[in-house]
Enzyme design. Structure first.
Site, PDB file in Angstrom:
ATOM      1  N   PRO A 139       0.772  -1.248   0.000  1.00 51.79           N
ATOM      2  CA  PRO A 139       0.000   0.000   0.000  1.00 51.79           C
ATOM      3  C   PRO A 139       0.803   1.299   0.000  1.00 51.79           C
ATOM      4  CG  PRO A 139       0.029  -0.939   2.186  1.00 51.79           C
ATOM      5  CD  PRO A 139       0.734  -1.923   1.297  1.00 51.79           C
ATOM      6  N   CYS A 140       1.513   1.553  -1.090  1.00 49.98           N
ATOM      7  CA  CYS A 140       2.270   2.798  -1.184  1.00 49.98           C
ATOM      8  C   CYS A 140       1.349   4.020  -1.245  1.00 49.98           C
ATOM      9  CB  CYS A 140       3.205   2.767  -2.385  1.00 49.98           C
ATOM     10  SG  CYS A 140       2.395   2.461  -3.956  1.00 49.98           S
ATOM     11  N   HIS A 141       0.084   3.798  -1.558  1.00 49.04           N
ATOM     12  CA  HIS A 141      -0.872   4.911  -1.601  1.00 49.04           C
ATOM     13  C   HIS A 141      -1.108   5.508  -0.215  1.00 49.04           C
ATOM     14  CE1 HIS A 141      -3.362   1.302  -0.852  1.00 49.04           C
ATOM     15  NE2 HIS A 141      -4.104   2.120  -0.124  1.00 49.04           N
TER      16      HIS A 141
END
Length: 188
Positions: A157-159
């Site tokens: 989850p780089c978001h």
């Protein structure tokens, strides 16, 4: 019966099955989602790509980094697609998938491996905070660059990483996709 007629008869004989090909070393598919089309790929049962990158570029990277036997085989990705669809519909908060960071650089592996530990569903962190967590407090920009090239978007989850001011900054799928993902998680 001529030789040509004989060969044609053999080709149309009932029960004659077409050849089957072995499974690919890397199976991939293109999957349409509310945030855009993702190229999904697995190798030996592990997710190696969930990327907004174009098909030709990604399959070339997969062929170079993992194996030249890269084939479009959607059935091999049924579980990945199901979990991704459940997540994007708000029915799943974490993925039950093994990930292989074969497409990541050594620094990206450090950043991406730590990502799930420092961000959880519905929560964000900053590039600077994440840099500090990996013991590189001055590497906030390098962390941002590493996350921008995340080969396993959404699954890793780089978001959930935002600017220190709280502003949404770069995302491979675009800021609208990042906003969609963060809004989705904030509703649960």
């Amino acid at each position: 019966m001529t030789d040509l007629e004989s060969r044609l008869t053999r080709l149309t004989t009932p029960g004659l099955k077409p050849p089957t090909f072995p499974d690919a070393d890397v199976a991939y598919t293109l999957h349409d989602t509310p945030i855009g089309t993702l190229l999904l790929a697995v190798a030996q049962g592990r997710v190696v790509a969930s990327s907004f990158g174009d098909e030709e570029t990604m399959t070339t990277r997969l062929a170079r980094a993992v194996s030249p036997r890269v084939l479009r085989q959607p059935a091999a990705l049924d579980d990945v697609r199901r979990q991704l669809d459940e997540y994007l519909a708000g029915r799943r908060h974490e993925f039950d998938l093994e990930v292989d960071l074969a497409l990541a650089t050594p620094f990206q592996r450090i950043v991406l491996s730590d990502l799930p530990v420092h961000t959880s569903y519905g929560h964000t962190t900053t590039y600077g905070r994440l840099a500090g967590e990996i013991h590189k407090p001055r590497a906030a920009r390098a962390v941002g660059t590493a996350l921008g090239a995340n080969p396993v978007c959404v699954v890793l989850p780089c978001h959930r990483v935002i600017g220190s001011s709280g502003a949404l900054t770069g995302y491979a799928g675009g800021l609208d996709a990042k906003r969609f993902l963060l809004n989705l998680e904030s509703k649960s």
